[in-house]
Design a protein around this motif. Sequence first.
Motif, PDB file in Angstrom:
ATOM      1  N   LEU A 317      19.213  42.172  25.811  1.00 15.46           N
ATOM      2  CA  LEU A 317      18.535  41.199  24.958  1.00 15.46           C
ATOM      3  C   LEU A 317      18.791  39.774  25.438  1.00 15.46           C
ATOM      4  N   ALA A 318      20.037  39.491  25.788  1.00 17.75           N
ATOM      5  CA  ALA A 318      20.370  38.155  26.297  1.00 17.75           C
ATOM      6  C   ALA A 318      19.644  37.882  27.617  1.00 17.75           C
ATOM      7  N   THR A 319      19.553  38.903  28.464  1.00 14.99           N
ATOM      8  CA  THR A 319      18.893  38.744  29.762  1.00 14.99           C
ATOM      9  C   THR A 319      17.411  38.469  29.596  1.00 14.99           C
ATOM     10  N   VAL A 320      16.748  39.293  28.802  1.00 16.72           N
ATOM     11  CA  VAL A 320      15.302  39.152  28.633  1.00 16.72           C
ATOM     12  C   VAL A 320      14.965  37.820  27.970  1.00 16.72           C
ATOM     13  N   ASN A 321      15.757  37.418  27.000  1.00 13.89           N
ATOM     14  CA  ASN A 321      15.528  36.108  26.385  1.00 13.89           C
ATOM     15  C   ASN A 321      15.723  34.983  27.388  1.00 13.89           C
ATOM     16  N   TYR A 322      16.696  35.145  28.275  1.00 14.60           N
ATOM     17  CA  TYR A 322      16.972  34.100  29.264  1.00 14.60           C
ATOM     18  C   TYR A 322      15.794  33.914  30.216  1.00 14.60           C
ATOM     19  N   TYR A 323      15.144  35.013  30.609  1.00 16.03           N
ATOM     20  CA  TYR A 323      13.965  34.886  31.477  1.00 16.03           C
ATOM     21  C   TYR A 323      12.958  33.908  30.875  1.00 16.03           C
ATOM     22  N   ASP A 325      13.552  31.690  28.117  1.00 18.31           N
ATOM     23  CA  ASP A 325      14.125  30.396  27.739  1.00 18.31           C
ATOM     24  C   ASP A 325      14.331  29.479  28.935  1.00 18.31           C
ATOM     25  N   ALA A 326      14.662  30.055  30.086  1.00 20.07           N
ATOM     26  CA  ALA A 326      14.944  29.246  31.285  1.00 20.07           C
ATOM     27  C   ALA A 326      13.732  29.120  32.210  1.00 20.07           C
ATOM     28  N   ASN A 327      12.559  29.566  31.750  1.00 17.77           N
ATOM     29  CA  ASN A 327      11.324  29.470  32.546  1.00 17.77           C
ATOM     30  C   ASN A 327      11.502  30.059  33.947  1.00 17.77           C
ATOM     31  N   LEU A 329      10.043  32.597  35.404  1.00 20.19           N
ATOM     32  CA  LEU A 329       8.808  32.921  36.110  1.00 20.19           C
ATOM     33  C   LEU A 329       8.254  31.710  36.856  1.00 20.19           C
ATOM     34  N   GLU A 330       8.401  30.538  36.281  1.00 21.75           N
ATOM     35  CA  GLU A 330       7.937  29.313  36.946  1.00 21.75           C
ATOM     36  C   GLU A 330       8.687  29.111  38.261  1.00 21.75           C
ATOM     37  N   ASN A 331       9.995  29.336  38.236  1.00 24.70           N
ATOM     38  CA  ASN A 331      10.783  29.177  39.468  1.00 24.70           C
ATOM     39  C   ASN A 331      10.410  30.239  40.502  1.00 24.70           C
ATOM     40  N   VAL A 332      10.182  31.464  40.037  1.00 21.59           N
ATOM     41  CA  VAL A 332       9.805  32.539  40.960  1.00 21.59           C
ATOM     42  C   VAL A 332       8.518  32.191  41.689  1.00 21.59           C
ATOM     43  N   ASN A 333       7.533  31.710  40.969  1.00 21.45           N
ATOM     44  CA  ASN A 333       6.254  31.392  41.589  1.00 21.45           C
ATOM     45  C   ASN A 333       6.344  30.185  42.519  1.00 21.45           C
ATOM     46  N   GLN A 334       7.133  29.203  42.126  1.00 22.75           N
ATOM     47  CA  GLN A 334       7.256  28.000  42.956  1.00 22.75           C
ATOM     48  C   GLN A 334       8.050  28.281  44.231  1.00 22.75           C
ATOM     49  N   VAL A 335       9.218  28.881  44.093  1.00 18.38           N
ATOM     50  CA  VAL A 335      10.041  29.176  45.267  1.00 18.38           C
ATOM     51  C   VAL A 335       9.425  30.320  46.069  1.00 18.38           C
ATOM     52  N   GLY A 336       8.777  31.247  45.381  1.00 10.01           N
ATOM     53  CA  GLY A 336       8.113  32.343  46.071  1.00 10.01           C
ATOM     54  C   GLY A 336       7.007  31.859  46.991  1.00 10.01           C
ATOM     55  N   HIS A 337       6.297  30.822  46.583  1.00 10.68           N
ATOM     56  CA  HIS A 337       5.265  30.234  47.448  1.00 10.68           C
ATOM     57  C   HIS A 337       5.892  29.697  48.727  1.00 10.68           C
ATOM     58  N   VAL A 408      12.333  47.754  58.309  1.00 14.37           N
ATOM     59  CA  VAL A 408      12.019  46.628  57.426  1.00 14.37           C
ATOM     60  C   VAL A 408      13.301  45.989  56.900  1.00 14.37           C
ATOM     61  N   VAL A 409      13.335  44.661  56.933  1.00 17.66           N
ATOM     62  CA  VAL A 409      14.427  43.906  56.312  1.00 17.66           C
ATOM     63  C   VAL A 409      13.917  43.335  54.992  1.00 17.66           C
ATOM     64  N   ILE A 410      14.666  43.560  53.931  1.00 11.11           N
ATOM     65  CA  ILE A 410      14.278  43.121  52.594  1.00 11.11           C
ATOM     66  C   ILE A 410      14.812  41.710  52.321  1.00 11.11           C
ATOM     67  N   ILE A 411      13.941  40.849  51.815  1.00  9.55           N
ATOM     68  CA  ILE A 411      14.336  39.511  51.349  1.00  9.55           C
ATOM     69  C   ILE A 411      13.929  39.415  49.884  1.00  9.55           C
ATOM     70  N   ALA A 412      14.895  39.470  48.991  1.00 12.93           N
ATOM     71  CA  ALA A 412      14.614  39.467  47.553  1.00 12.93           C
ATOM     72  C   ALA A 412      15.767  38.780  46.823  1.00 12.93           C
ATOM     73  N   PRO A 413      15.897  37.460  46.990  1.00 13.50           N
ATOM     74  CA  PRO A 413      17.036  36.754  46.383  1.00 13.50           C
ATOM     75  C   PRO A 413      16.933  36.692  44.867  1.00 13.50           C
ATOM     76  N   ALA A 414      18.014  36.286  44.246  1.00 12.63           N
ATOM     77  CA  ALA A 414      18.014  36.100  42.793  1.00 12.63           C
ATOM     78  C   ALA A 414      16.916  35.125  42.392  1.00 12.63           C
ATOM     79  N   LEU A 415      16.349  35.342  41.223  1.00 13.03           N
ATOM     80  CA  LEU A 415      15.208  34.556  40.770  1.00 13.03           C
ATOM     81  C   LEU A 415      15.578  33.131  40.402  1.00 13.03           C
ATOM     82  N   ILE A 416      16.857  32.818  40.461  1.00 12.92           N
ATOM     83  CA  ILE A 416      17.322  31.457  40.166  1.00 12.92           C
ATOM     84  C   ILE A 416      17.485  30.624  41.427  1.00 12.92           C
ATOM     85  N   ILE A 417      17.203  31.185  42.599  1.00 14.66           N
ATOM     86  CA  ILE A 417      17.414  30.470  43.856  1.00 14.66           C
ATOM     87  C   ILE A 417      16.565  29.196  43.896  1.00 14.66           C
TER      88      ILE A 417
END
Length: 440
Positions: A317-323, A325-327, A329-337, A408-417
């Motif tokens: 519950l704390a994890t899902v709320n944090y996704y 509350d801390a926006n 998804l916005e960071n994932v899309n910006q850094v993912g680009h 294949v080498v996987i690149i999948a850092p934490a979503l807070i990077i």
Amino acid sequence: MNGSEVKTTQKKYSLQSWSAQKGTDPIPVQKADGIYFWDFDGNRYTDMSSQLVNLNLGFANPVINQAIKEQVDQYCFLSPSYASEPRAELAEKIISLMPDNMGKVFFTNAGADANENAVKIARMFSGKFKVFSRYRSYHGSSFGAGNLTGEPRRYALEPGAPGFIKFFDPYLYREVIEFASEEKATEYYLAKLREQIQYEGPNNIAAIVMETITGSNGIIIPPQGYLPGVRALCNEFGILMICDEVMTGWGRTGKMFAFENFDVKPDIVTFAKGVTCGYVPLGGVAVSKEIAEYFDENVLSCGLTYSGHPLACAAGLATVNYYQDANILENVNQVGHALGEILESFKTKHACVGDVRYIGLFSAIELVKDKTTREPLVPYGKDPEGIMKKILGMLKAKNFMTYSHENVVIIAPALIITNEQLNEEMCKMDEVLSQVDALI
């Protein structure tokens, strides 16, 4: 213990997964924070795979830590037959984030038993027994999930259980046919799947199970229209569509769930990993309202001692709320680009890079001996010269930690990077790829 004692004792008494035991050399970890962890000698390593693509919010998130501490002070465990506040709230939260056809959640311990229970639920609900899954897939290593798995890690379980049928991924980079467009590729793969459904007998097929985006087996992103096409086939033949979101769920692709990128509504969704980021083990099976209503009158023959574990659900519950509350998804899309741009530059620059695939912060670098022939750097299911292990060793020497599968080498850092952290680490990858260019 000091670091040497930790490693020696672990090697002596604990079996390491997926390894011949003599060859293991685990790093003893003393502390961790964010995207970094440190050994007992003070060396800092960067986690560029979110451990096993599950540590989405990094190490030592204070919000998750605090939720766990508070639940410990209340109680750590209840039998699944009792009601607990964290289980109730997390189930409600998860369904609120799912499509409007979804109804209830059955909690499990991890992704493998989530997939096993999804298959059981599909068979009970449909009265049918065959289950389709793809060759380049990994759904877990327990007996049922291992039979669902398509890649070589299933071999140790064979001969397997009856009713598990494999079909091919829409893996365009490795396809011998040169399609005029993604849509044409989709037409081809859907036609072959339809043909296989007819050969196996639609009245026998309970479900089609897919990693929404194939994960460890190459980050294979479905072509335009493919998933809606599978959904249409399922509707036509009365087959349940199960999306395995164990790795892709919880923001990894820039959406809360990967299937949202493709405008489909599954009948069943499995999840784990990022729901708690591994702070406490937890998985689950979300089912449609229709399936949930079926079990109002019919016995749900599924059960686990730790289903809906209060400590795990509090962390979830704390994890899902944090996704939210801390926006995140916005960071994932910006850094993912930014990650996508870097990977495309690698594809142009390096002779060893045959293809790159990415969505959000979920990406792969496919290594080849020859770009023209697309010959993989190592043959499927084999690495006789330990080439991929050497490449990981080169990265480890630069304190860049990730894993590989096949070529294949996987690149999948934490979503807070951050962008700064990403650039620093991908410079190391650039240097290692230049070394691989020289090797080939």
